[in-house]
Design a protein around this motif. Structure first.
Motif, mmCIF file in Angstrom:
data_model
loop_
_atom_site.group_PDB
_atom_site.id
_atom_site.type_symbol
_atom_site.label_atom_id
_atom_site.label_comp_id
_atom_site.label_asym_id
_atom_site.label_seq_id
_atom_site.Cartn_x
_atom_site.Cartn_y
_atom_site.Cartn_z
ATOM 1 N N UNK A 1 6.844 19.382 3.757
ATOM 2 C CA UNK A 1 6.087 19.866 4.913
ATOM 3 C C UNK A 1 6.636 19.315 6.227
ATOM 4 N N UNK A 2 7.542 18.363 6.149
ATOM 5 C CA UNK A 2 8.102 17.766 7.360
ATOM 6 C C UNK A 2 9.357 18.489 7.843
ATOM 7 N N UNK A 3 9.774 19.533 7.135
ATOM 8 C CA UNK A 3 10.871 20.384 7.589
ATOM 9 C C UNK A 3 10.290 21.565 8.356
ATOM 10 N N UNK A 4 11.024 22.097 9.357
ATOM 11 C CA UNK A 4 10.494 23.211 10.164
ATOM 12 C C UNK A 4 9.992 24.351 9.289
ATOM 13 N N UNK B 1 1.255 12.421 16.479
ATOM 14 C CA UNK B 1 -0.003 11.839 15.992
ATOM 15 C C UNK B 1 0.258 10.917 14.808
ATOM 16 N N UNK B 2 1.144 11.323 13.908
ATOM 17 C CA UNK B 2 1.474 10.478 12.762
ATOM 18 C C UNK B 2 2.139 9.190 13.209
ATOM 19 N N UNK B 3 3.044 9.290 14.180
ATOM 20 C CA UNK B 3 3.737 8.107 14.691
ATOM 21 C C UNK B 3 2.760 7.116 15.301
ATOM 22 N N UNK B 4 1.818 7.620 16.108
ATOM 23 C CA UNK B 4 0.828 6.745 16.740
ATOM 24 C C UNK B 4 -0.033 6.057 15.688
ATOM 25 N N UNK C 1 5.461 14.046 3.592
ATOM 26 C CA UNK C 1 4.466 14.958 4.155
ATOM 27 C C UNK C 1 3.562 14.255 5.162
ATOM 28 N N UNK C 2 4.195 13.729 6.208
ATOM 29 C CA UNK C 2 3.424 13.202 7.334
ATOM 30 C C UNK C 2 2.664 14.317 8.031
ATOM 31 N N UNK C 3 3.228 15.513 8.038
ATOM 32 C CA UNK C 3 2.680 16.607 8.836
ATOM 33 C C UNK C 3 2.301 17.787 7.958
ATOM 34 N N UNK C 4 1.645 18.756 8.600
ATOM 35 C CA UNK C 4 1.285 19.978 7.908
ATOM 36 C C UNK C 4 2.326 21.066 8.133
ATOM 37 N N UNK C 5 2.795 21.201 9.382
ATOM 38 C CA UNK C 5 3.745 22.270 9.721
ATOM 39 C C UNK C 5 4.934 21.760 10.524
ATOM 40 N N UNK C 6 5.189 20.457 10.489
ATOM 41 C CA UNK C 6 6.348 19.861 11.176
ATOM 42 C C UNK C 6 6.347 20.152 12.676
ATOM 43 N N UNK C 7 5.158 20.228 13.271
ATOM 44 C CA UNK C 7 5.076 20.424 14.720
ATOM 45 C C UNK C 7 5.259 19.083 15.436
ATOM 46 N N UNK D 1 0.866 -1.176 0.000
ATOM 47 C CA UNK D 1 0.000 0.000 0.000
ATOM 48 C C UNK D 1 0.906 1.230 0.000
ATOM 49 N N UNK D 2 0.766 2.055 -1.026
ATOM 50 C CA UNK D 2 1.564 3.270 -1.192
ATOM 51 C C UNK D 2 0.669 4.466 -0.920
ATOM 52 N N UNK D 3 1.042 5.211 0.116
ATOM 53 C CA UNK D 3 0.230 6.340 0.555
ATOM 54 C C UNK D 3 1.139 7.556 0.706
ATOM 55 N N UNK D 4 0.568 8.738 0.629
ATOM 56 C CA UNK D 4 1.384 9.943 0.724
ATOM 57 C C UNK D 4 0.566 11.094 1.277
ATOM 58 N N UNK D 5 1.279 12.131 1.715
ATOM 59 C CA UNK D 5 0.664 13.404 2.074
ATOM 60 C C UNK D 5 -0.485 13.228 3.070
ATOM 61 N N UNK D 6 -0.134 12.649 4.208
ATOM 62 C CA UNK D 6 -1.119 12.461 5.283
ATOM 63 C C UNK D 6 -1.440 13.787 5.955
ATOM 64 N N UNK D 7 -0.458 14.654 6.054
ATOM 65 C CA UNK D 7 -0.624 16.015 6.572
ATOM 66 C C UNK D 7 -1.337 16.060 7.923
ATOM 67 N N UNK D 8 -0.801 15.323 8.895
ATOM 68 C CA UNK D 8 -1.362 15.451 10.242
ATOM 69 C C UNK D 8 -1.283 16.906 10.676
ATOM 70 N N UNK D 9 -2.394 17.398 11.174
ATOM 71 C CA UNK D 9 -2.604 18.823 11.393
ATOM 72 C C UNK D 9 -3.648 19.342 10.433
ATOM 73 N N UNK D 10 -3.780 18.676 9.290
ATOM 74 C CA UNK D 10 -4.852 18.952 8.328
ATOM 75 C C UNK D 10 -5.329 17.629 7.742
ATOM 76 N N UNK D 11 -5.281 16.580 8.588
ATOM 77 C CA UNK D 11 -5.627 15.243 8.113
ATOM 78 C C UNK D 11 -7.135 15.082 7.929
ATOM 79 N N UNK D 12 -7.503 14.145 7.069
ATOM 80 C CA UNK D 12 -8.899 13.770 6.887
ATOM 81 C C UNK D 12 -9.121 12.517 7.730
#
Length: 242
Positions: free
Chosen positions: A71-74, A52-55, A40-46, A5-16
């Motif tokens: 998006x994963x860089x500060x 949340x992405x790790x969990x 792009x696990x995150x939206x703003x690398x917070x 399964x290939x997935x991308x751009x989860x954007x935790x912080x703006x996730x669906x």
């Protein structure tokens, strides 16, 4: 047969959340051999977004490998971006460019993010000479007895989607990877899925892009790619959330 399964751009912080739950249910029900996340696990690398992405990734209960996205860089701290850009990745560090023991399939990482570029838009892609050299070495190591999938965040050349990657060094990198024996390049970034074959010096290399499981959709609904490798062949199915 190996199924990914290939997935991308989860954007935790703006996730669906509904899309994430849909994907997690499919992982539980269908148990792919591995999950590949192309950035792009995150939206703003917070830190809380990485946590949340790790969990969520741990909850999938399958082998996971992750590439770094822009998006994963500060985002708000230029000093951290320049001098410790991957520090906040610690919560998922064990997954970044993680080697996977897959039957007949090798996943080779290629970094396309950059802490600094000589252009205004640093969100776009860049393939450095050192990153390409490392990837080519790994491709050469596995090409004789594996289907080789190169995983990176940015499409190496424009896929014709609404969003663009404008990856510096992407076209020569694609040529070099094809000549080295890579079978496909898996990417994200543009938030719409695609699958295109390119013919280079008598070789065929696939460019395969995953959509997004975030609220930041473009032309397509939230989606991911199911990739099946069997007998040296590669089959891709774009799967969309209702």
């Amino acid at each position: 047969m190996t199924r990914l399964f290939h997935v991308s751009d989860l954007h935790f912080g703006a996730e669906d959340r509904s899309a994430l739950d849909w994907f997690a249910r499919l992982v539980t029900d269908e148990r792919p051999d591995a999950v590949i996340v192309t950035g792009d696990l995150t939206m703003r690398a917070r830190k809380r977004e990485f946590a949340a992405a790790s969990d969520w990734l741990a909850s999938l209960g399958r082998p996971v490998t992750v590439e770094v996205g822009n998006h994963d860089l500060p985002y708000f701290n230029p000093v951290a971006r320049l001098f410790s850009p991957y520090q906040r990745y610690r919560s998922v560090a064990q997954l970044v460019e993680r080697p996977l023991d897959l039957k007949g399939v090798a996943v080779v990482p290629l970094k396309t993010t950059a802490r600094f570029q000589f252009r205004l838009n640093w969100s776009k892609g860049r393939v450095s000479g050192s990153s390409l050299k490392e990837a080519l070495s790994e491709v050469a190591e596995h090409r004789d007895d594996h289907v080789v999938l190169v995983a990176c965040h940015h499409p190496l050349i424009e896929p014709g989607t609404r969003s663009t990657s404008r990856t510096h060094g992407g076209e020569p990198a694609l040529d070099a990877l094809a000549r080295a024996g890579a079978h496909a390049v898996l990417t994200g970034h543009v938030h719409d899925p695609f699958d295109a074959a390119h013919h280079i010096d008598g070789r065929t290399i696939r460019l395969i892009g995953a959509g997004t499981l975030s609220e930041r959709t473009r032309d397509a609904a939230p989606s991911f790619n199911e990739i099946v490798v069997q007998g040296g062949s590669l089959e891709v199915r774009h799967r969309f959330a209702d």
